[in-house]
Design a protein around this motif. Structure first.
Motif, PDB file in Angstrom:
ATOM      1  N   ILE A  48       1.207  -0.932  -0.103  1.00 18.80           N
ATOM      2  CA  ILE A  48      -0.273  -0.247   0.125  1.00 18.80           C
ATOM      3  C   ILE A  48       0.870   1.072  -0.055  1.00 18.80           C
ATOM      4  O   ILE A  48       0.331   2.459  -0.228  1.00 18.80           O
ATOM      5  CB  ILE A  48      -1.096  -0.149   1.060  1.00 18.80           C
ATOM      6  N   CYS A  49       1.990   1.665   0.770  1.00 25.14           N
ATOM      7  CA  CYS A  49       2.790   2.561  -0.210  1.00 25.14           C
ATOM      8  C   CYS A  49       4.101   2.424  -1.584  1.00 25.14           C
ATOM      9  O   CYS A  49       4.353   3.179  -1.712  1.00 25.14           O
ATOM     10  CB  CYS A  49       4.000   2.173   0.926  1.00 25.14           C
ATOM     11  N   ALA A  50       3.082   1.854  -1.955  1.00 24.63           N
ATOM     12  CA  ALA A  50       3.423   1.746  -3.292  1.00 24.63           C
ATOM     13  C   ALA A  50       3.326   3.434  -3.940  1.00 24.63           C
ATOM     14  O   ALA A  50       1.949   3.284  -3.564  1.00 24.63           O
ATOM     15  CB  ALA A  50       3.163   0.664  -4.172  1.00 24.63           C
ATOM     16  N   PRO A  51       4.336   4.054  -5.020  1.00 26.18           N
ATOM     17  CA  PRO A  51       4.504   5.574  -5.285  1.00 26.18           C
ATOM     18  C   PRO A  51       2.792   5.387  -6.693  1.00 26.18           C
ATOM     19  O   PRO A  51       3.795   5.677  -7.784  1.00 26.18           O
ATOM     20  CB  PRO A  51       5.699   5.882  -5.119  1.00 26.18           C
ATOM     21  N   VAL A  52       1.681   4.617  -6.062  1.00 28.87           N
ATOM     22  CA  VAL A  52       1.201   4.205  -7.812  1.00 28.87           C
ATOM     23  C   VAL A  52      -0.615   4.551  -6.859  1.00 28.87           C
ATOM     24  O   VAL A  52      -0.825   3.691  -6.270  1.00 28.87           O
ATOM     25  CB  VAL A  52       1.145   3.555  -8.608  1.00 28.87           C
ATOM     26  N   LEU A  53      -1.385   4.711  -7.885  1.00 28.37           N
ATOM     27  CA  LEU A  53      -2.837   4.713  -6.946  1.00 28.37           C
ATOM     28  C   LEU A  53      -3.480   3.623  -7.928  1.00 28.37           C
ATOM     29  O   LEU A  53      -3.350   3.216  -9.155  1.00 28.37           O
ATOM     30  CB  LEU A  53      -3.432   6.010  -7.525  1.00 28.37           C
TER      31      LEU A  53
ATOM     32  N   GLN B 228       4.195  -0.830 -16.285  1.00 27.09           N
ATOM     33  CA  GLN B 228       4.708  -0.073 -15.473  1.00 27.09           C
ATOM     34  C   GLN B 228       4.057  -0.360 -13.895  1.00 27.09           C
ATOM     35  O   GLN B 228       4.600   0.132 -13.257  1.00 27.09           O
ATOM     36  CB  GLN B 228       4.850   1.408 -15.743  1.00 27.09           C
ATOM     37  N   ALA B 229       2.856  -0.034 -14.166  1.00 26.49           N
ATOM     38  CA  ALA B 229       2.085  -0.061 -12.252  1.00 26.49           C
ATOM     39  C   ALA B 229       2.543  -1.284 -12.110  1.00 26.49           C
ATOM     40  O   ALA B 229       3.050  -1.559 -10.576  1.00 26.49           O
ATOM     41  CB  ALA B 229       0.162   0.396 -12.598  1.00 26.49           C
TER      42      ALA B 229
ATOM     43  N   PRO C  11      -5.778  -0.832   2.417  1.00 20.53           N
ATOM     44  CA  PRO C  11      -5.316   0.837   1.896  1.00 20.53           C
ATOM     45  C   PRO C  11      -6.405   1.489   3.179  1.00 20.53           C
ATOM     46  O   PRO C  11      -5.762   2.245   3.439  1.00 20.53           O
ATOM     47  CB  PRO C  11      -5.686   0.988   0.772  1.00 20.53           C
TER      48      PRO C  11
ATOM     49  N   VAL D  57       6.464  -1.662 -10.485  1.00 20.56           N
ATOM     50  CA  VAL D  57       6.368  -0.663  -9.407  1.00 20.56           C
ATOM     51  C   VAL D  57       5.787  -1.377  -8.535  1.00 20.56           C
ATOM     52  O   VAL D  57       5.985  -1.611  -6.780  1.00 20.56           O
ATOM     53  CB  VAL D  57       5.021   0.416  -9.369  1.00 20.56           C
TER      54      VAL D  57
END
Lengths: 467, 437
Positions: free
Chosen positions: B233-238, B274-275, B352, B278
């Motif tokens: 949940i801390c991944a820099p993506v929504l 890419q998502a 999240p 990440v």
């Protein structure tokens, strides 16, 4: 004019907040005589500047016991006359409540006092690659407390939503001085969404003294293009076409011809063609790899709707230049007219072309210059009527045109205000969108939060029909 | 004929009223109503509530009868107003991305219609998608997608409400930005029918994503599962959803017996890889499987249905960073399961949002089992509340929900709640007691 605050009450307030933080001298009150809507001006009886929840509570208790009404105020950048206090009211400012109490990067939350400036929160979150999404144009000055009161928006709310989406918990002080803790991320309360109804209550329910806010990860990349159009209706159609194609830009903003010419004539000139009748800023953000196709598809839509030119920013500097016309519009218009009335009505976005045409008709009929610069993706119009307050005849035409614009937008399925709030300015227009029962229900809800009616009196709701 | 039928039969058509054994299907928290009425329009709802006020009947509104077991037991259930006949999709404006529907429209029908235009309402409440739009808003229910899209309060643009005393309120509108007046819609979303009957809903839609992909990460046990989810949940993506799925002990050997973290990525075709990268980088390990399209939707449809048939469903919450602790606490609840019946207890968490669902198929009632369960639940609720968390009993038998209440402490909201109920339902006839302390 002498302050109407009774001397004993003034002394009691000074004992709570300290001598320096109760302002009663007329020359110091002058700074508080209006908000961003300068057409309305009045001097408050006094201004009190408490430093935390406890002081706000004690101040409100004193004022409610004395029966003195209260008007909260953040930075005073509001555009609806919501932070106006008369001589019989005391204004409570949040200027000393500027502490960012906590940034919690793991849970993506921040806890702030209401006087924290919107942009300062994003700056504090930046080391963690987080930011606060709602970005009103005044974000370098406006406070988060003010944003909560107004449920503020901004260009990037198209993709990310307005303030209410991000406020997860509140500490609120009501008029009688009671401290309430509402909501809070990480818990499911078996109660109503009291945070949700408090956001946007324009200071009529109480004062938020601590705000829990959700932060977002900063998008990896941003792409911005500018479409140049010879007809504003075409730009409006391009907006609908982009959204209907399933694209979700971070921002979709239209700047019309009169605004372009005002900006280009000013020190803020960004190199927009002055013969264009509309410029459309389209911005996408997110993962780098997704942006190229999004931008290409948006360009196709712009061209299909008649864009004569498309400019794409290749560097951060070029991106700022493309935004220049949008961001400096208000400042530039200040140069060409002494006074400016900003409207804020919203329509379903597919109705934009038609409504824009009708607004320009209204301008012609009343012989007024109306410049449009607005959040097109949300259908949130900002027609700016330029005028000179010294001209009484023009003032009257401004008023009539203004009402006609709002009526037009409501008839098109919209509403009278999308993000600036009702305040004192639009309360008489509330009947355009709501009937007696709805207004009475709103009065009822206010009375639950504020049974004595001491919070920000005379704002938002029109006076009840005399019985 | 009972008094309610006698009083109403003159006003209504044949088939609009049920009683006796036919009303059993519409029991609210196991309480069978004296009568069920199926109004056909908002004026009829208003008229019924006016009569109910005169007669002092306790009313509970509902949609199609999907979520009737939830909430605290209402103080009375004389009349159920089921809005299942008010099920017309009144408008769908694809260009403006919104729809307007009568409250009884099923989410399945809605999705069928709007998906033809490449749009959807990204809310996935527990249940089988037959639930109605109005009930979903009224109960504020949401599922894993709340991480990426929010809950009903974030989608509703407008609604028509009939208050307890029969007033018709038209709130909000159909535009996404609207700050004209106080936001009473926020009050209505999640009010559990205690402030009014929602008869019409206008809500925003989203474009269907180009790619719907679910990344499945396999874990050894609950501890590893929640730790991994906390990392992801801390991944820099929504992300659209990050769900931990921990099956019950006795489900081992079945195909779905492995603890999983399911990460749902809704992206454009160009961005999806890419998502995925990440997320993988953040997790420190590649997913063991990727589900695409129909398969991705199917696994989350299963998540929606996983409460089906369970006797007791709990929702524990704390800040998302504390999900591993929540899972440890939940262990005590797992032990409340009947060892011989059903599949034990499953855990499923919206990582999240810091919500962990504990789904207990059968409660062990042998040798003081019920008392033990009550004691454990009460203690756990108090300790979560002390940490600014909560324990909600979202479905359960009345010998559990009755003594404990569904919700727990509501803090300083209690007085405001009572005041608001008086404003909207002065006769105190609507779903009294279903929400709140």
């Amino acid at each position: 004019m002498q302050s109407s605050l009774p001397k004993a009450l003034g002394n009691d307030l000074r004992r709570v907040v300290g001598d320096d933080w109760v302002l009663t001298e007329p020359d110091r009150l002058l700074a508080y005589e209006s908000d961003g809507l300068t057409a309305y001006r009045m001097l408050p009886g006094a201004v009190v500047l408490p430093k935390d929840t406890d002081e706000v509570s004690r101040v409100l208790r004193l004022l409610s016991e004395a029966g003195v009404t209260v008007v909260p105020r953040g930075a005073g950048t509001g555009l609806s006359g919501g932070a106006l206090a008369g001589a019989d009211s005391v204004m409570i400012g949040t200027a000393r409540m500027k502490r960012i109490i906590k940034v919690d990067p793991v849970n993506r939350l921040a806890l702030v006092q209401p006087g924290v400036v919107n942009a300062d929160l994003s700056a504090a979150a930046a080391p963690f690659d987080l930011y606060y999404a709602p970005d009103p144009s005044s974000q370098s000055a406006c406070t988060l407390g003010g944003n909560v009161a107004e449920n503020s928006g901004g260009p990037h709310c198209l993709k990310y939503g307005v303030t209410s989406r991000y406020v997860t918990g509140l500490t609120v002080v009501t008029y009688d001085g009671d401290v309430l803790r509402l909501g809070g991320f990480g818990r499911e309360l078996g109660s109503y969404d009291l945070v949700g109804v408090f956001v946007g209550s324009e200071g009529c329910f109480g004062i938020a003294t601590e705000i829990e806010i959700r932060l977002l990860p900063r998008p990896e990349a941003v792409r911005t293009i500018l479409g140049i159009f010879d007809r504003i209706e075409d730009a409006g159609r391009a907006v609908t076409a982009i959204m209907a194609a399933g694209l979700l830009p971070a921002a979709l903003e239209i700047i019309d011809g009169p605004t372009i010419r005002a900006v280009e004539a000013s020190v803020f000139a960004g190199g927009y063609p002055t013969d264009a009748e509309a410029a459309l800023v389209v911005e996408f953000d997110g993962l780098e790899t997704g942006l190229t196709t999004d931008v290409e598809r948006a360009i196709v839509k712009c061209r299909e709707e008649g864009a004569r030119d498309i400019r794409a920013a290749k560097t951060p500097e070029e991106r700022l230049a493309l935004w220049q016309g949008r961001k400096k519009a208000f400042g530039a218009m200040g140069r060409i007219a002494s006074d400016l009335l900003v409207q804020d009505a919203t329509v379903p976005r597919s109705r934009l072309p038609e409504v824009l045409g009708r607004i320009s008709d209204i301008g012609r009929r009343y012989d007024l210059t109306i410049a449009n610069v607005f959040h097109a993706g949300d259908g949130n119009l900002h027609p700016n009527i330029l005028f000179d307050r010294g001209d009484a005849d023009q003032m009257e035409r401004v008023e009539r045109a203004s009402k006609e614009i709002m009526t037009t937008c409501v008839e098109a399925g919209g509403t009278i205000t999308g993000e600036h709030g009702v305040g004192i300015d639009k309360r008489d227009y509330m009947t355009l969108v709501y009937g007696d029962d709805e207004l009475e229900a709103m009065r009822g809800v206010k009375s639950v939060f504020d049974p004595m009616g001491g919070m920000n009196p005379g704002k938002v709701l029109p006076d009840p029909p005399s019985s | 004929m009972n008094a309610i039928l006698a009083r109403l039969s003159g006003q209504l058509q044949d088939g609009q009223l049920l009683d006796g054994f036919q009303a059993e299907r519409w029991a609210i928290c196991e309480r069978v109503p004296k009568a069920v009425v199926f109004p056909e329009n908002e004026d009829q709802v208003a008229e019924l509530l006016s009569i109910a006020n005169e007669e002092g009947w306790h009313c509970v509104p509902c949609g199609r009868g999907t979520w009737l077991r939830g909430g605290s037991e209402p103080r009375g259930v004389d009349l159920v107003l089921a809005l299942s006949r008010m099920n017309t999709l009144l408008a769908h404006e694809p260009d403006d991305l919104y729809f307007e529907a009568e409250a009884g429209l099923g989410l399945d029908s809605l999705h069928g219609r709007v998906s033809e235009h490449g749009q959807w309402l990204p809310i996935d409440p527990p249940g089988d998608a037959r639930g109605s739009v109005g009930a979903m808003v009224s109960l504020g229910c949401a599922g894993p997608l709340r991480a990426g899209f929010g809950t009903p309060r974030d989608h509703v643009l407008g609604a028509t409400i009939v208050t307890g005393d029969g007033r018709l309120l038209r709130l909000g509108g159909k535009v996404v930005k609207n700050v004209a007046g106080f936001d009473l819609l926020k009050l209505m979303a999640g009010s559990w029918g205690t402030l009014g009957v929602i008869t019409k809903v206008t809500a925003r839609l989203h474009p269907l994503p180009e790619v719907d992909r679910t990344l499945l990460f396999k874990c050894r046990d609950a501890t590893e599962c929640t730790a991994l989810a906390s990392l992801i949940i801390c991944a820099p993506v929504l992300l659209a959803a990050v769900e931990v799925l921990i099956p019950g002990d006795r489900e081992e050997g079945q195909s779905d017996s492995t603890p999983l973290v399911a990460v749902r990525v809704l992206e454009s075709a160009a961005a999806v890889s890419q998502a995925e990268n990440v997320v993988t980088e953040q997790a420190g390990t590649p997913p063991f499987r990727c589900l695409e399209g129909e398969e991705s939707r199917a696994i989350f449809a299963n998540v929606q249905r996983m409460e089906e048939g369970a006797e007791l469903v709990l929702r524990l919450s704390l800040l998302p960073s504390r999900l591993p602790e929540l899972a440890m606490m939940a262990q005590e609840l797992v032990d409340l399961c009947d060892p011989d019946v059903g599949g034990g207890a499953r855990l499923a968490g919206h990582a999240p949002s810091g919500i962990l669902r504990v789904i207990i198929s059968r409660l062990d009632r042998r040798e003081g089992g019920l008392d033990r369960a009550l004691a454990v639940l009460e203690r756990l609720r108090l300790s979560l509340e002390a940490e600014s968390g909560s324990l909600v009993i979202s479905e359960g038998p009345q010998d559990v929900v009755g003594p404990l209440g569904a919700w727990g402490d509501v803090g300083s909201a209690a007085a405001l709640m009572a005041g608001l109920q008086r404003e909207f339902d002065p006769g105190a006839i609507l779903s009294q007691g279903r929400l709140g302390p």
